[in-house]
Design an enzyme around this catalytic site. Sequence first.
Site, PDB file in Angstrom:
ATOM      1  N   GLY A   1      20.729 -13.755  -0.331  1.00 50.63           N
ATOM      2  CA  GLY A   1      19.875 -14.705   0.817  1.00 50.63           C
ATOM      3  C   GLY A   1      21.106 -14.814   2.661  1.00 50.63           C
TER       4      GLY A   1
ATOM      5  N   LYS B   1      13.503 -24.614   2.924  1.00 49.59           N
ATOM      6  CA  LYS B   1      12.332 -24.907   2.184  1.00 49.59           C
ATOM      7  C   LYS B   1      12.815 -25.350   0.051  1.00 49.59           C
ATOM      8  CE  LYS B   1      10.533 -20.865   3.494  1.00 49.59           C
ATOM      9  NZ  LYS B   1      10.464 -19.242   3.297  1.00 49.59           N
TER      10      LYS B   1
ATOM     11  N   GLY C   1      16.436 -14.185  -4.203  1.00 44.20           N
ATOM     12  CA  GLY C   1      14.945 -14.695  -4.806  1.00 44.20           C
ATOM     13  C   GLY C   1      15.554 -14.622  -6.049  1.00 44.20           C
TER      14      GLY C   1
ATOM     15  N   ARG D   1      24.713  -4.143   0.566  1.00 42.71           N
ATOM     16  CA  ARG D   1      23.855  -4.102  -0.148  1.00 42.71           C
ATOM     17  C   ARG D   1      24.483  -2.731  -0.054  1.00 42.71           C
ATOM     18  NH1 ARG D   1      18.440  -7.345   0.840  1.00 42.71           N
ATOM     19  NH2 ARG D   1      19.315  -8.775  -0.853  1.00 42.71           N
TER      20      ARG D   1
HETATM   21  P1  AMP Z   1      16.149 -21.018   3.249  1.00 37.35           P
HETATM   22  O1  AMP Z   1      14.910 -19.940   4.457  1.00 37.35           O
HETATM   23  O2  AMP Z   1      14.704 -22.092   2.923  1.00 37.35           O
HETATM   24  O3  AMP Z   1      17.003 -20.890   2.969  1.00 37.35           O
HETATM   25  O4  AMP Z   1      16.175 -21.358   4.444  1.00 37.35           O
HETATM   26  C1  AMP Z   1      17.639 -20.788   5.258  1.00 37.35           C
HETATM   27  C2  AMP Z   1      16.944 -21.909   6.990  1.00 37.35           C
HETATM   28  O5  AMP Z   1      17.472 -22.948   7.032  1.00 37.35           O
HETATM   29  C3  AMP Z   1      18.071 -20.909   7.790  1.00 37.35           C
HETATM   30  O6  AMP Z   1      16.953 -20.319   9.029  1.00 37.35           O
HETATM   31  C4  AMP Z   1      18.503 -22.092   8.682  1.00 37.35           C
HETATM   32  O7  AMP Z   1      18.775 -22.176   9.847  1.00 37.35           O
HETATM   33  C5  AMP Z   1      17.492 -22.823   8.555  1.00 37.35           C
HETATM   34  N1  AMP Z   1      18.267 -24.649   8.489  1.00 37.35           N
HETATM   35  C6  AMP Z   1      19.879 -25.378   7.852  1.00 37.35           C
HETATM   36  N2  AMP Z   1      19.802 -26.988   8.009  1.00 37.35           N
HETATM   37  C7  AMP Z   1      18.463 -26.845   8.895  1.00 37.35           C
HETATM   38  C8  AMP Z   1      18.830 -27.729   9.101  1.00 37.35           C
HETATM   39  N3  AMP Z   1      19.463 -28.673   9.723  1.00 37.35           N
HETATM   40  N4  AMP Z   1      17.274 -27.549  10.492  1.00 37.35           N
HETATM   41  C9  AMP Z   1      16.661 -26.348  10.851  1.00 37.35           C
HETATM   42  N5  AMP Z   1      16.763 -25.271  10.492  1.00 37.35           N
HETATM   43  C10 AMP Z   1      17.770 -25.580   9.225  1.00 37.35           C
END
Ligand code: AMP
Length: 387
Positions: free
Chosen positions: A348, A202, A371, A35
């Site tokens: 992200g 999420k 975001g 960044r």
């Molecule tokens: P987000 O903040 O929703 O974009 O999610 C990102 C996070 O999802 C990262 O910390 C990844 O480690 C986690 N993640 C992705 N796939 C998996 C999975 N199969 N099980 C657990 N965590 C996951």
Amino acid sequence: MKRIDEMNLKNKKVIIRVDFNVPLDKNLKIVDDNRIKESLTTIKYCLDNNCKIILLSHLGKVKKESDKVTKSLKPVATRLSELLNQEVKFIPATSGRLVSDAVNNMQDKDIILLENTRFEDLDGKKESGNDPELAKFWASLGEVFINDAFGTCHRAHASNVGISKYIKESCLGFLVLKELDNLLPIIKEPERPFVVILGGAKIVDKIGTIKNLVNIADYILIGGAMAYTFLKAKGIETGKSLIDEESLAFCKEMLDKTNKIILPIDHVKSLDMESDEYLIGDNINSEEIGLDIGPKTIELFKSYLEKAKTCFWNGPMGYYEKAIYQKGTKALCKIISNLSITSVVGGGDTASCVINMGYKDKFTHVSTGGGASLELLEGKELPGISI
Ligand code: AMP
């Protein structure tokens, strides 16, 4: 809002809202300076125009007094100084005499960086709550405001939106313009087939984006923990995989509405997230946790990507913080890097993965705002851009 290249900046005192929200390690060393590097185009342009440059940025969230130790922008001033090969004066304050005196003493081409704007949040959330007095103070420091912090454009804070109301002229910097040039065509006129890849954990934060992209994309490939919520919504056993329970009904609604959604057909799984033992299989039993997409899924996703002309990717394919579950994410980086398509990564975690795995230059665009890019692709007007 005007573009920076439409302004007369010659010899002006400019305030640039940059996004120096960079990850720091335990020793307060910068882990990823992407960044900071991305902000250089605008800063150098202002130097070429003989400007006095005042930089404002946030760094993480500041909720308690002790956060001030770990969320200071001082290491950023040092790094920026190295990158520009000129002194960047760090002011350990966000408002008051220390700031106004430093600004009053500036010479042409001087650069100063104020302390983390969110230090003001300790005093009644002044920055995040867009306090007008704080915005007025920051506006009083210069003649032109340049918003170049794409990562915060989806928020209306004092340092990126409030300030523009009290200063004579405002414009968008080169980083924000580059983001818009790369992200907007994706939802307005994508070259088809247009494939979206979604991952991460999420769903709830991405519902608006998914709803909009379902109408625009030709296919949506879903990996990461997000895939398990969709699989569970289909009635498939997902064992102890991470599920976003509150989004199950939404996933079912999407699966009923469209057959554009492509889900994993095999998995890298384990009985314990932190153990080094894992298995690969088509199914997940009641004791297992799905932690990455499997080799058959990689081939399946590849077959869609090979036909694509445009792809947008947000969210890692697995629990990438553990190296053994990075294979799916790495494989997609490799597949996309070998294709001649428009490829955009939506900030992200995915941007960090692509950069750390060494593929940044192989993508058409890697966004600096997670975001913000999702909200833009949701079709929303961002407050930091429409000001
Ligand atoms: P987000 O903040 O929703 O974009 O999610 C990102 C996070 O999802 C990262 O910390 C990844 O480690 C986690 N993640 C992705 N796939 C998996 C999975 N199969 N099980 C657990 N965590 C996951």
